[in-house]
Scaffold this active site. Sequence first.
Site, mmCIF file in Angstrom:
data_model
loop_
_atom_site.group_PDB
_atom_site.id
_atom_site.type_symbol
_atom_site.label_atom_id
_atom_site.label_comp_id
_atom_site.label_asym_id
_atom_site.label_seq_id
_atom_site.Cartn_x
_atom_site.Cartn_y
_atom_site.Cartn_z
ATOM 1 N N GLU A 39 13.000 -20.866 27.141
ATOM 2 C CA GLU A 39 12.326 -19.980 26.195
ATOM 3 C C GLU A 39 11.684 -18.818 26.934
ATOM 4 O O GLU A 39 11.783 -17.669 26.522
ATOM 5 C CB GLU A 39 11.219 -20.731 25.434
ATOM 6 C CG GLU A 39 11.671 -21.560 24.304
ATOM 7 C CD GLU A 39 10.508 -22.238 23.577
ATOM 8 O OE1 GLU A 39 10.815 -23.064 22.712
ATOM 9 O OE2 GLU A 39 9.323 -21.962 23.871
ATOM 10 N N ARG A 85 4.170 -26.255 25.585
ATOM 11 C CA ARG A 85 4.658 -27.600 25.911
ATOM 12 C C ARG A 85 4.017 -28.568 24.925
ATOM 13 O O ARG A 85 2.813 -28.811 24.969
ATOM 14 C CB ARG A 85 4.283 -27.967 27.358
ATOM 15 C CG ARG A 85 4.706 -29.362 27.793
ATOM 16 C CD ARG A 85 6.181 -29.398 28.147
ATOM 17 N NE ARG A 85 6.718 -30.724 28.310
ATOM 18 C CZ ARG A 85 6.900 -31.340 29.465
ATOM 19 N NH1 ARG A 85 6.539 -30.747 30.580
ATOM 20 N NH2 ARG A 85 7.434 -32.525 29.499
ATOM 21 N N ASP A 93 1.643 -31.300 26.037
ATOM 22 C CA ASP A 93 0.322 -30.887 26.533
ATOM 23 C C ASP A 93 -0.592 -30.350 25.427
ATOM 24 O O ASP A 93 -1.773 -30.674 25.390
ATOM 25 C CB ASP A 93 0.458 -29.778 27.582
ATOM 26 C CG ASP A 93 1.059 -30.256 28.884
ATOM 27 O OD1 ASP A 93 1.216 -31.470 29.073
ATOM 28 O OD2 ASP A 93 1.386 -29.388 29.719
ATOM 29 N N THR A 94 -0.041 -29.499 24.565
ATOM 30 C CA THR A 94 -0.908 -28.764 23.642
ATOM 31 C C THR A 94 -0.445 -28.775 22.189
ATOM 32 O O THR A 94 -1.131 -28.221 21.329
ATOM 33 C CB THR A 94 -1.042 -27.284 24.062
ATOM 34 O OG1 THR A 94 0.215 -26.627 23.853
ATOM 35 C CG2 THR A 94 -1.479 -27.151 25.504
ATOM 36 N N GLY A 126 15.732 -34.241 25.056
ATOM 37 C CA GLY A 126 17.120 -34.312 25.490
ATOM 38 C C GLY A 126 18.046 -33.321 24.809
ATOM 39 O O GLY A 126 19.187 -33.174 25.207
#
Length: 156
Positions: A95, A29, A32-33, A61
């Site tokens: 994914e 993500r 986040d990372t 999007g």
Amino acid sequence: MAYTSAQKAFCSSSTSVCPWRYDVFLSFRRKDTGFNFTDHLYTTLVHKGIKTFRDDTLKRGEEIAPEILKAIEESRFSIVVFSENYANSGWCLNEHVKIMECRKEMEQPVVPIFYHGDPSDVRKQMGSFGEAFSRWRRKSSANLWILAVGVREAAP
């Protein structure tokens, strides 16, 4: 794209040409990372000569491009960086569904990394993962909800 055991054995030879385009597919993500841990991981892998796919093109999007799903299929194994908001992302979940398909159909190894998270939250769908899965289930996102089984398989 299923690889036979003969292809897998052939690829293990150091003198052969492998059917894989990448050694590693990184699933993470970005929010986040992507600009800290995963960026450092990617840089280290590349510096070690490990051909690594990391998507840097998706914009908020957009749908996941077929090239990304193909990159998963063409990777020797996948690394999934489970972060607090990983399951909140439809992209990450799509994914992951593909990664788990490749794990099942092609015996592609999956290496989970838990970034500031508890593996049992993923496995038992608790905490932020449980909340995210409940939201996806309410939205009737069948493809994303299938992931729940895959996440349990990927978490130790």
